[in-house]
Design an enzyme around this catalytic site. Structure first.
Site, short mmCIF file in Angstrom:
data_model
loop_
_atom_site.label_atom_id
_atom_site.label_comp_id
_atom_site.label_asym_id
_atom_site.label_seq_id
_atom_site.Cartn_x
_atom_site.Cartn_y
_atom_site.Cartn_z
N LYS A 1 12.58 7.16 17.16
CA LYS A 1 12.38 7.07 15.72
C LYS A 1 12.93 8.35 15.11
O LYS A 1 13.06 9.37 15.78
CB LYS A 1 10.87 6.99 15.43
CG LYS A 1 10.52 6.45 14.07
CD LYS A 1 10.46 4.93 14.05
CE LYS A 1 10.14 4.41 12.67
NZ LYS A 1 10.00 2.96 12.63
N GLY B 1 0.36 -6.16 0.23
CA GLY B 1 1.72 -5.62 0.22
C GLY B 1 2.75 -6.74 0.15
O GLY B 1 2.81 -7.60 1.03
N GLY C 1 6.22 -6.41 -0.13
CA GLY C 1 7.56 -5.81 -0.03
C GLY C 1 8.49 -6.74 0.73
O GLY C 1 8.35 -7.96 0.71
P1 NAD Z 1 8.23 -2.29 1.82
O1 NAD Z 1 8.24 -0.86 1.46
O2 NAD Z 1 9.35 -3.18 1.42
O3 NAD Z 1 6.89 -2.99 1.24
C1 NAD Z 1 5.64 -2.39 1.21
C2 NAD Z 1 4.90 -2.98 0.01
O4 NAD Z 1 3.57 -2.52 0.05
C3 NAD Z 1 5.49 -2.55 -1.33
O5 NAD Z 1 5.65 -3.67 -2.17
C4 NAD Z 1 4.45 -1.57 -1.87
O6 NAD Z 1 4.39 -1.55 -3.29
C5 NAD Z 1 3.19 -2.14 -1.26
N1 NAD Z 1 2.08 -1.20 -1.20
C6 NAD Z 1 2.09 0.14 -0.97
N2 NAD Z 1 0.84 0.63 -0.98
C7 NAD Z 1 0.02 -0.43 -1.19
C8 NAD Z 1 -1.39 -0.58 -1.28
N3 NAD Z 1 -2.23 0.47 -1.19
N4 NAD Z 1 -1.90 -1.82 -1.48
C9 NAD Z 1 -1.08 -2.89 -1.60
N5 NAD Z 1 0.26 -2.80 -1.54
C10 NAD Z 1 0.80 -1.59 -1.33
O7 NAD Z 1 7.99 -2.34 3.40
P2 NAD Z 1 8.27 -3.55 4.38
O8 NAD Z 1 9.62 -3.38 4.97
O9 NAD Z 1 7.89 -4.83 3.73
O10 NAD Z 1 7.24 -3.21 5.54
C11 NAD Z 1 5.86 -3.44 5.35
C12 NAD Z 1 5.10 -2.91 6.56
O11 NAD Z 1 5.58 -3.56 7.74
C13 NAD Z 1 5.27 -1.40 6.82
O12 NAD Z 1 4.09 -0.90 7.37
C14 NAD Z 1 6.38 -1.36 7.85
O13 NAD Z 1 6.31 -0.18 8.65
C15 NAD Z 1 6.04 -2.60 8.67
N6 NAD Z 1 7.20 -3.14 9.40
C16 NAD Z 1 8.30 -3.54 8.73
C17 NAD Z 1 9.39 -4.06 9.43
C18 NAD Z 1 10.62 -4.54 8.71
O14 NAD Z 1 11.46 -5.21 9.34
N7 NAD Z 1 10.79 -4.23 7.43
C19 NAD Z 1 9.32 -4.17 10.82
C20 NAD Z 1 8.16 -3.78 11.48
C21 NAD Z 1 7.10 -3.27 10.75
#
Ligand code: NAD
Length: 355
Positions: free
Chosen positions: A80, A178, A180
């Protein structure tokens, strides 16, 4: 801080610190274990309060990638990187090119990808200086988030089958924290499968979109734990399963994408004692890494996504073994990941001795 004796260090093969004065780059690349292949893991850009926080984060995440790839059955190691800085203010082409140079110096031992605070566009700038970048359009895989959502959906279905003895999600209330890249796509799959959605996000626009597109109900950010859901899907932050939140959950299943959902290891036992089935985060959020492992000239999205759907089986094996051994699902996931690693290490040792 002491690095070698930190709990998160866990025998990392290498931890490298990079500084570039011209661009302002301050980055750390951690390579935890390359037994199964080159260490692949995202590049997080975050405004850490201290260097110690950055080091702890990169070590924890890098170690997590070793376990994730091992459990997912892909031939990648764990690594990482973190860039210390404010993703809203400090990004520049120079910065990501300098980061690309840092990655290049590892000569393929570490492969970077996007993560919280970085985008495919940022990684494409780094790609100008190194070929050791995955999950960007050039490698044909692109943003891994939709694959992650597909994997979470399959893991969630496995949990519903195991705990609720149901093969379809119709009528089930799922609370998604969340919205996202992953959370929103997960909502799409859930909606298509007939689930009722209740959502929360700190971004009101994301909530409005989910209401409009999926007919989701919305609650305030702090109220998602009390939403009376059958399934809780954390897709935002880590450490959200803690002493304060677990007692508020009515859900019998937890299945979401967020990394490091358990505030402490012991919370896996707390969940078990309350009869809540926890789908281990790094098991069901491995869709992205699985798709990335298919990158190359013969990339075939269907084959890759079919392997992602296999998360259903991996998760089911974990649930069944945890029940048999009367232990937590988190412990079983770790055990299975370590078993594969140790097997490959033992084979290597044998071959080395035999040659
Ligand atoms: P992202 O940043 O696109 O989305 C995160 C979302 O969570 C955002 O919309 C943000 O506004 C919201 N958020 C932040 N704080 C919050 C809270 N207190 N309450 C509610 N919502 C809140 O991230 P992502 O790519 O969608 O990833 C989401 C999670 O999944 C992360 O923990 C990431 O590490 C994990 N993850 C993602 C991937 C991937 O392929 N993107 C792979 C493995 C793990």
């Amino acid at each position: 801080m002491s690095v070698f004796t930190a709990k998160e260090f866990d025998n990392h093969e290498a931890v490298l610190f990079f500084r570039d004065e011209v661009s302002g780059l301050k980055a750390i690349i951690a390579v935890h274990d390359t037994t199964l292949g080159p260490a692949l893991g995202g590049t997080r850009m975050w405004d850490y309060k201290s260097e110690e926080d950055a080091i702890t984060d990169v070590l924890r995440l890098s170690r997590g990638m070793t376990y994730k790839s091992s459990l997912a059955g892909v031939n990648l190691g764990g690594g990482k990187s973190v860039i210390i800085g404010d993703a809203q203010k400090d990004k520049s082409e120079k910065l990501f090119k300098a980061f690309g140079c840092a990655v290049e110096r590892l000569n393929g031992t570490y492969i970077a990808a996007e993560d919280v605070g970085t985008s495919v566009a940022d990684l494409e700038m780094a790609r100008k200086m190194t070929s050791h970048i995955a999950g960007i359009s050039e490698g044909k895989c692109g943003d891994p988030s939709p694959a992650t959502a597909w994997g979470v959906f399959n893991g969630l279905k496995a949990a519903v089958h195991f705990r609720l003895k149901k093969d379809d999600l119709s009528g089930l209330k799922v609370a998604v924290q969340g919205l996202g890249h992953v959370g929103f796509e997960l909502c799409r799959y859930l909606k298509e499968a007939g689930a009722r959605l209740v959502v929360a996000d700190i971004d009101p626009n994301a909530v409005t979109r989910a209401i409009r597109e999926f007919g989701a109900g919305a609650v305030a950010v702090d109220e998602i734990y009390d939403a009376g859901a059958d399934v809780f899907a954390p897709c935002a932050l880590g450490a959200i399963l803690n002493d304060e939140t677990i007692s508020r959950l009515t859900a019998r299943i937890i299945a979401g994408s967020a990394n490091n959902q358990l505030a402490e290891d012991r919370h896996a036992d707390v969940l078990k004692s309350r009869g809540i089935l926890y789908a281990p985060d790094y098991c069901i959020n491995a869709g992205g890494i699985i798709v990335i492992s298919h990158e190359g000239p013969d990339f075939d999205r269907k084959i890759a996504m079919d392997q992602v759907a296999g998360i259903y089986k991996t998760a089911t094996n974990i649930f069944e073994r945890a029940a048999r051994e009367d232990t937590s699902t988190a412990q079983i996931a770790d055990k299975i990941a370590l078993e594969r690693l140790q097997k490959v290490k033992a084979e290597r040792k044998y071959l080395a001795l035999a040659s």
